[in-house]
Design an enzyme around this catalytic site. Structure first.
Site, PDB file in Angstrom:
ATOM      1  CE  LYS A 106      -4.489   0.574   0.838  1.00  0.00           C
ATOM      2  NZ  LYS A 106      -5.591  -0.552   0.406  1.00  0.00           N
TER       3      LYS A 106
HETATM    4  N1  GLU Z   1      -7.521   0.041  -2.693  1.00  0.00           N
HETATM    5  C1  GLU Z   1      -8.154  -1.458  -2.943  1.00  0.00           C
HETATM    6  C2  GLU Z   1      -8.305  -1.923  -1.564  1.00  0.00           C
HETATM    7  O1  GLU Z   1      -8.140  -1.904  -0.736  1.00  0.00           O
HETATM    8  C3  GLU Z   1      -7.796  -2.032  -4.101  1.00  0.00           C
HETATM    9  C4  GLU Z   1      -6.532  -2.616  -4.079  1.00  0.00           C
HETATM   10  C5  GLU Z   1      -5.982  -3.157  -5.553  1.00  0.00           C
HETATM   11  O2  GLU Z   1      -6.751  -3.156  -6.600  1.00  0.00           O
HETATM   12  O3  GLU Z   1      -4.876  -3.471  -5.712  1.00  0.00           O
HETATM   13  O4  GLU Z   1      -8.602  -3.159  -1.698  1.00  0.00           O
END
Ligand code: GLU
Length: 418
Positions: A106
């Site tokens: 992230k």
């Molecule tokens: N930000 C989204 C989550 O928290 C999607 C992450 C992604 O598609 O890699 O799951």
């Protein structure tokens, strides 16, 4: 930050509880609750008026035992090192819960994008992409949208990466626009898995979705799509909110029209058909069948949980409940269906996007939706099995036991190096 509201502490407790239930040893738990590495950097960007502003930026790569690091990039003033660590850890267990071959990552930049022009946002995003370029890659770490980022930002990240690497590799980032290599169905995917989880939960609990009352906190991509699709199941969306406040109508709000109103005015408050305006706290404590927190972490803490009256909570946001809130709900059997299942549709369709990018072969929207549904339903069934078999108190703990077993197995099979 109190430990009850530090998301990284919340995350560690969630994994540790599941580890206790499974009898996983402390050394393994320690290994699986710390990030492999966190890139912390500062990006300096020229503003439209010629001044230079410097932003704190992060990319946390938590664990890649099951596949490349995977997870979104968030633009928000509350972004901190501990927040991205937690969010990247949740991605590890989310990808394992739905059994897709990714680890967790992230990223984020600590700023409020609403205060910047489009050209400033492009330069900020491209500087961030340049800063993380050495650590990302189609088989290494694949960013995606998160709070306040979307297709536009992902297109810029892809273009920056491809330009600097002198290659064409759309699968380096997911959540792109269709013409830049995005997948059909990706924008709706998070809300769709929230709907599927809610539908399965109601069936499992012998509750009727038809006519059920629903409140949705947060009306961004996840909340607005979830509201629309849950509305389509025959439920009544009685209240929704965003940072401007909440709106209420006991006869039901039209989820699509509220979205159009928000697109036009930037907020849900002021929607002309609503019968009343409420505070966010009033929405979260309403007597409804289903509550969907779809905003940020820590929306419901121990104190607020005491006053929550919903029967079922399905988490569209990441980490909306503190550990204290979980304890309150476990004690009185408020059913909480966790984020790592309910919002996993987003990363699952990101996985489909990555597969399509690698094959250079693109699916129809109905194929995307048809492949997503059994993944969420199967993960839900595994959660119920684990709830019935393992020594756990909550559905969250049950889902974590499933995910932790998978992550621990991959990490153990890989061994320790050197
Ligand atoms: N930000 C989204 C989550 O928290 C999607 C992450 C992604 O598609 O890699 O799951």
């Amino acid at each position: 930050m109190a430990s009850d509201t530090n998301p990284y502490e919340t995350f560690r407790t969630q994994v540790a509880d599941a580890a206790d239930a499974l009898g996983v040893d402390g050394g393994t738990v320690d290994r699986l609750t710390r990030p492999d590495r966190v890139l912390e950097t500062h990006i300096s960007v020229e503003m439209d008026d010629g001044s230079v502003e410097t932003f704190e930026a992060y990319r946390s790569q938590f664990n890649d035992a099951r596949g490349p690091y995977k997870g979104g990039v968030r633009y928000h003033p509350q972004v901190t090192r501990d927040e991205v660590k937690a969010l990247s850890g949740w991605m590890v267990y989310k990808c394992a819960a739905v059994n897709i071959p990714f680890g967790g990552g992230k990223g984020g930049i600590a700023f409020n994008p609403a205060e910047y022009s489009d050209s400033e946002l492009e330069r900020i995003t491209r500087s961030y992409a340049e800063a993380i370029r050495p650590v990302i890659g189609v088989d290494r770490d694949i960013p995606a949208p998160d709070v306040n980022t979307g297709q536009r930002e992902m297109n810029w990240i892809k273009d920056t990466y491809e330009t600097l690497e002198n290659t064409i590799e759309p699968g380096v980032v997911t959540g792109k626009a269709i013409d830049s290599g995005g997948s059909r169905g990706r924008v709706e995917a998070t809300g769709r898995s929230v709907m599927l989880t809610s539908r399965e939960a109601f069936e499992h609990l012998d509750m009727e979705m038809e006519g059920a009352t629903v409140a949705v906190q947060g009306y961004g991509n996840a909340g607005s799509v979830a509201a629309k699709l849950i509305d389509d199941l025959g439920a009544t969306i009685v209240a929704v909110s965003d940072s401007s406040g909440a709106i209420y109508d006991p006869d039901g709000l039209d989820a699509r029209e509220v979205k159009s109103h928000k697109d036009e005015t930037g907020q849900v408050v002021g929607y002309p058909e609503a019968s009343e305006e409420l505070t966010n706290e009033e929405l979260l404590t309403m007597d409804v069948d289903l509550l969907v927190p779809a905003a940020l972490e820590n929306a419901i803490d121990r104190n607020l949980a005491e006053r929550v009256q919903a029967d079922v909570i399905v988490e569209a946001a990441n980490g909306p409940l503190t550990n204290g809130a979980d304890e309150v709900f476990a004690g009185r059997e408020t059913r909480v269906f966790p984020d790592i299942l309910a919002n996993a549709g987003g990363v699952t369709v990101s996985y489909f996007e990555w597969v399509q990018n690698r094959q250079r072969f693109y699916w129809t929207e109905s194929r995307v939706n048809d492949e997503l549904e059994p993944i969420i339903v199967e993960a839900f069934d595994t959660l119920v099995d684990a709830y019935d078999t393992n020594d756990v108190d909550t559905y969250r703990e049950a889902m974590y036991t499933v995910a932790l077993e998978r992550v621990a197995r991959a990490a153990t099979e890989g061994g320790i190096w050197p």
